[in-house]
Design a protein around this motif. Structure first.
Motif, short mmCIF file in Angstrom:
data_model
loop_
_atom_site.label_atom_id
_atom_site.label_comp_id
_atom_site.label_asym_id
_atom_site.label_seq_id
_atom_site.Cartn_x
_atom_site.Cartn_y
_atom_site.Cartn_z
N LEU A 19 -25.19 -59.12 4.63
CA LEU A 19 -25.68 -60.14 3.55
C LEU A 19 -24.72 -61.42 3.41
N ARG A 20 -25.11 -62.41 4.14
CA ARG A 20 -24.13 -63.71 3.93
C ARG A 20 -24.89 -64.50 2.96
N ILE A 21 -23.88 -64.58 2.04
CA ILE A 21 -24.24 -65.53 0.60
C ILE A 21 -23.55 -67.00 0.91
N THR A 22 -24.44 -68.03 0.97
CA THR A 22 -23.76 -69.41 1.11
C THR A 22 -24.17 -70.09 -0.49
N ILE A 23 -23.06 -70.59 -0.91
CA ILE A 23 -22.88 -71.36 -2.28
C ILE A 23 -23.42 -72.70 -1.81
N ILE B 32 -27.94 -60.05 -8.03
CA ILE B 32 -27.69 -60.77 -9.48
C ILE B 32 -26.23 -61.40 -9.38
N VAL B 33 -26.23 -62.51 -10.07
CA VAL B 33 -25.06 -63.52 -10.18
C VAL B 33 -24.47 -62.72 -11.27
N MET B 34 -23.11 -62.39 -11.06
CA MET B 34 -22.38 -61.77 -12.20
C MET B 34 -21.27 -62.49 -12.89
N GLY B 35 -20.96 -63.54 -11.99
CA GLY B 35 -19.91 -64.55 -12.30
C GLY B 35 -20.18 -65.96 -12.05
N THR C 183 -25.50 -71.59 -10.49
CA THR C 183 -26.41 -70.61 -10.95
C THR C 183 -25.85 -69.99 -12.09
N ASN C 184 -26.61 -69.75 -13.04
CA ASN C 184 -26.20 -68.78 -14.45
C ASN C 184 -26.17 -67.44 -13.80
#
Length: 1000
Positions: free
Chosen positions: A209-213, A176-179, A124-125
């Motif tokens: 909030l669980r974020i799965t890559i 928002i993806v910051m990295g 993800t950008n």
């Protein structure tokens, strides 16, 4: 007027929302406010119209009408209040209103799950945004979701951030993806997301909030339309296709396979619609009813099936189309003071016309033409519908069901009112509802007696509790209003004499009636119903008490005493008796009779007048006693007796009789007798009684010097003054004794007193007394006449001398003035000639008098009877007499005038009528007997000189033609005649005889 108030939700009980009277000018006196719609959340004060909250809290989020409002739309709680005028009793007024329920921050925003899962590809950008599931807040407006906050651990602080986007008035949190992400280094991250509303104070909650890559999936699905709209008819069958959403994915394989699902759809959407996850076809899954919900809004998410799935969303709006599937609804409820129970309303028959008995609300859940409703009252009943509010819509109308004509319980007791409502759909639908109106009987009919006046006859001497009569009345009302109670209304005098059975109307007598005490009883019979208020009817009852012969005749007095005057003629009424009989008719017809009587009295039955058969003489019998008997005409008859006493009253028919002293007696009084000493006493009797025998004494003559006084009650004569020289001689007092009868009768006594030192010349004294008896009573005989004459001579002499001197002086003056008239003056007057005067010479009688006196045997006309005043005046006139020494004899001479005034006492007639001897003897004294006669008059030895009021008691026949003068003028010798009284030498006379010489 539509009433609108605002109030915050969740207010405590009894919180004032508003006052209809104060805020909108509605009346606050004499009216009743009633909440018709709005319970259980509201209550209304019945007097003031104040609206309050109740124990049931107003929760904006729980109100049915507010559950499906869109964000920003107000939430209203509708209410209805009826206003009834208690004074005019008009139909109630219906007031509709709304209360806008203002939202308060009473709900906390929450996420759909405490753990939110978000999958992010590793490639993800930076700057890519991923939507985070929204948090829901039941509040609205400022109290809704206001902000999100993301909290990350040290390992994720630099990789992830939070951005909130505004989307259709919604705050959409986005990650928002910051990295750069590397699934191989860290395949999941746990962050905390916090949501907070805008209330004051704010409410907040948080979720994990669980974020799965994930691995990379480059293309996301894309819907053909951003907004899908469709119409769905209500009542569509299950499986009916609504619409189909379609999304495309540029990827291939599993990454291009799309799975459709509802996103943020409500439970109702999920219950009514079905979404085919593969095709995106939305079909009907449950019963669609527009009346429950008219629009469905939801989102559909399209997600590919890649290892790192991508998704897209679209908005779907389904509008529910109405079908005429609902018949009109008719709701009938009470209004104002009229309450309903089990479909029945009770209303009094006396309500005025146009009184509302119910509030009818007609509604149709459909819309448009399907909701236009017409409502009517079916059948021929005295009721109609009147629109209650002008603010209603076509689908919801309110009517008053009101009366059109007066109600009468006695005519119709119950009405079944059927109300029909028809909508305008095609085909139209209709419904009916009915209300039973039970007319409540009002006590509007008073009891009525079969006869307004009843008269009966009832015998006296009855037995107590005897039945007299029975009365009856009827009442057109029903129930307790027709139950009657009888009572009597009597005057105080007959209270307790009669009673009436309160239920049957039987009138009975409680006392023994006595017609003699009361012959007729009149009273009112009252029939009162048991209504409230009670009405009464009256009838008059008259009871005539029949007579029985139970009373004896009764004289008004226990004994009668009558007084009558004596000398009443026979058959004169002497008195009247009154006898009564308390009975009536023949029992009271009375016959009277006299008992124990010698026929002296009779009685008239018609009048009760007692008549005498005899003439009464009190001196013979003064009292009569007998008994009267009264018998009535009853069967058997009754009788009564009474004693009667007749008292004969005295009439003044007897004059007083002088018992002492005798007229011919005298009493010697010494000159030195002291004044105040009793010198004599006159005694008299009267055989009458009472005031007729009460005597009074008075001196009417012979007391010119007022030397004596007599007691008017005892007859005592006392000396009043000191005796002087002129008082010496004989005094004759004329004493009159009067009784007190009407008219009064009297007797006259002559009382002689001789005032002198001695009684040496008794012959002279007897002569004086004798002459006194023959002297008229109006001539005073008092004292020595020579004493007065000598004084008169001296006075005359002094007067003559004075007159001569005066005349001489006048003559001298006249001579000096008028010399020519001297002879004429001298010829008319001879100085020094003494005129002789005879003061006792009578006036020459007229020719007519002389002619009458010559006819001695002719009877003079009887003079009229003098009144008592005239008689007193005659007695008081003094005729002077003179005792003179004759030149030939020493006998005293009495000169009396021959002319006597009318009314003088007729002593001659009196003595002539009472003396046993001849009254007058005429004997010749000399050859010239025609001119001179000797008259002998005999006086009785005792006093029988009584005045009776007869005209003959004064004035004698011998002197009735002469008039007397008390003070005669000077006359010539030819005009004077003298009556000389002296003792006669022959013939010899008995004691009391008098010589009388008459000179003509």
């Amino acid at each position: 007027t539509r009433v609108v108030y605002k109030v915050q939700e969740e207010q405590p009980p009894n919180t004032l929302i508003g006052s209809l009277a104060s805020d909108y000018g509605f009346p606050d006196v004499g009216h009743l406010y009633k909440l018709e719609v709005g319970a259980p959340y509201l209550r209304v004060d019945g007097k003031t119209g104040d609206i309050y909250t109740t124990e049931t809290s107003i929760d904006r989020e729980s109100l049915r009408d507010c559950q499906h409002t869109l964000p920003g739309q107000p939430c209203f709680l509708e209410f209805e209040v009826s206003i009834t005028d208690l004074i005019l009793s008009n139909s109630p007024r219906l007031l509709e209103g709304q209360i806008e329920v203002l939202d308060i921050n009473d709900n906390t925003p929450n996420f759909a799950s405490p753990v939110l899962t978000l999958s992010i590809p590793e490639n993800t950008n930076i700057g890519t945004l991923f939507p985070i599931p929204l948090a829901m807040d039941r509040d609205s407006g400022p109290n809704g979701v206001a902000s999100y906050e993301l909290t990350a651990g040290p390992e994720a602080q630099e990789l992830f951030g939070l951005q909130v986007a505004e989307d259709q008035d919604e705050k959409q949190p986005q990650l928002i993806v910051m990295g750069n992400l590397d699934r191989e280094q860290w395949d999941s991250y746990d962050l905390t997301i916090k949501v907070q509303d805008g209330g004051n104070p704010p409410r907040a909650s948080s979720a994990l909030l669980r974020i799965t890559i994930l691995d990379v999936n480059d293309n996301a699905p894309k819907f053909e339309k951003a907004l899908y709209e469709a119409e769905l008819s209500e009542n569509s069958p299950v499986g009916h296709s609504v619409l189909q959403v379609k999304a495309n994915d540029s990827d291939q394989g599993a990454n291009a396979e799309i799975d459709y699902s509802f996103h943020q759809a409500s439970d109702m959407v999920r219950r009514l619609l079905r979404l085919d996850r593969t095709t995106g076809l939305i079909t009907v899954q449950g019963p669609i009813d527009r009346e429950d919900i008219n629009i469905l809004k939801f989102s559909v998410m399209a997600k590919d099936k890649g290892a790192n799935p991508k998704s897209a969303r679209t908005q779907v709006v389904v509008t529910i189309k109405d079908m005429n599937d609902n018949a009109p609804s008719i709701e009938i409820r009470g209004i104002g003071l009229v309450t309903h129970q089990d479909g029945m309303a009770n209303i009094s028959e006396d309500v005025p016309v146009e009184t509302a008995v119910a509030l009818v609300q007609v509604s149709d859940r459909d819309e448009g033409e399907n909701a236009v409703v017409t409502c009517v009252v079916a059948g021929d009943v005295p009721f109609q519908l009147r629109q209650a509010s002008e603010t209603g819509s076509d689908s919801k109308k309110k009517y008053f069901l009101q009366t059109t004509t007066p109600l009468d319980y006695e005519s119709v007791k119950e009405y079944t009112i059927e109300i029909v409502a028809v909508d305008s759909g095609n085909p139209p639908l209709s419904s009916t509802n009915s209300l039973k109106v039970q007319v409540v009987d009002v006590n509007d009919n008073a009891p009525v007696f079969s006869q307004s006046f009843t008269e009966v006859a009832f015998p006296e001497n009855n037995e107590p509790d005897d039945l007299v009569m029975e009365v009856s009345a009827s009442d057109a009302d029903s129930g307790s209003n027709a139950k009657l109670v009888y009572s009597l209304v009597t005057d105080p005098s007959s209270k307790g004499s009669f009673t009436i059975d309160p239920d049957s109307g039987e009138i009975r007598v409680k006392a023994v009636l006595d017609r003699e005490q009361r012959e007729r009883y009149e009273f009112l019979v009252v029939a009162a119903d048991k209504g409230s208020p009670s009405l009464k009817g009256t009838a008059s009852v008259a009871i005539n008490v029949m007579d029985r012969n139970d009373n004896d005749p009764k004289f008004m007095l226990s004994g009668y005493n009558f007084s009558v005057m004596e000398n009443m003629p026979p058959l004169s009424p002497v008195g009247m008796v009154t006898v009564i009989d308390a009975d009536k008719g023949e029992n009271a017809r009375i016959q009277l009779s006299v008992e124990q009587d010698n026929g002296d009295f009779v009685i008239q039955n018609g009048t009760g007048t007692i008549l005498s058969s005899i003439s009464f003489d009190r001196e013979q019998q003064s009292t009569y006693t007998f008994r009267l008997k009264a018998v009535d005409g009853g069967d058997p008859p009754r009788s009564a007796y009474v004693g009667v006493t007749i008292n004969v009253l005295d009439e003044n028919d007897n004059a007083p009789f002088i018992t002492s002293p005798s007229n011919a007696t005298y009493k010697h009084i010494l000159p030195h007798t002291s004044p105040g000493q009793q010198v004599s006493k006159v005694k008299a009797e009267d055989i009458d009684s009472g005031v007729n025998a009460e005597l009074t004494y008075s001196i009417t003559g012979g007391n010119p010097f007022e030397l004596f006084q007599i007691s008017p009650h005892s007859g005592d004569i006392t000396l009043e003054k000191e005796i002087l020289r002129k008082h010496h001689g004989l005094h004759r007092l004329v004493v009159r004794v009067n009784d007190k009868g009407k008219p009064s009768r009297h007797g006259t006594a002559l009382v002689h007193f001789y005032v002198n030192e001695t009684l040496a010349n008794r012959t002279l004294l007897d002569t004086l007394v004798g002459h006194s008896l023959d002297t008229p009573l109006d001539i005073d005989i008092a004292g020595d006449p020579e004493y007065e004459r000598s004084k008169q001579r001296s006075n005359i002499l002094f007067g003559v001398i004075a007159g001569i001197v005066a005349v001489t002086l006048v003559i001298v003056l006249v001579i000096l003035v008028r010399y020519c008239r001297q002879r004429e003056a001298k010829s008319g007057y001879q100085a020094g000639k003494k005129e002789t005067k005879d003061l006792y010479a009578p006036k020459q009688a007229s020719k007519s008098s002389k002619s009458k006196s010559k006819v001695k045997k002719s009877k003079s006309p009887k003079p009229p009877k003098p009144t008592e005043d005239e008689e007193e005046t005659g007695l008081q006139k003094s005729l002077k007499f003179n005792l003179m020494n004759d030149s030939v004899s020493d006998s005293p001479r009495i000169h009396l005038p021959l002319n006597y005034p009318p009314g003088s006492p007729d002593l001659g007639r009196h003595y002539r009528s009472n003396s046993p001897l001849p009254s007058i003897q005429l004997q010749p004294q000399s050859p010239s007997a025609s001119k001179k006669h000797q008259v002998v008059q005999d006086l009785p030895a005792t006093n029988t000189f009584v005045g009776t009021g007869d005209s003959n008691s004064t004035g004698s026949e011998q002197y009735s033609d002469y008039s007397y003068r008390t003070n005669p003028q000077k006359y010539t010798n030819k005009q004077v005649g003298e009556l000389i009284l002296r003792p006669a030498a022959a013939p010899p006379l008995h004691q009391g005889a008098i010589w009388t010489e008459v000179w003509e």
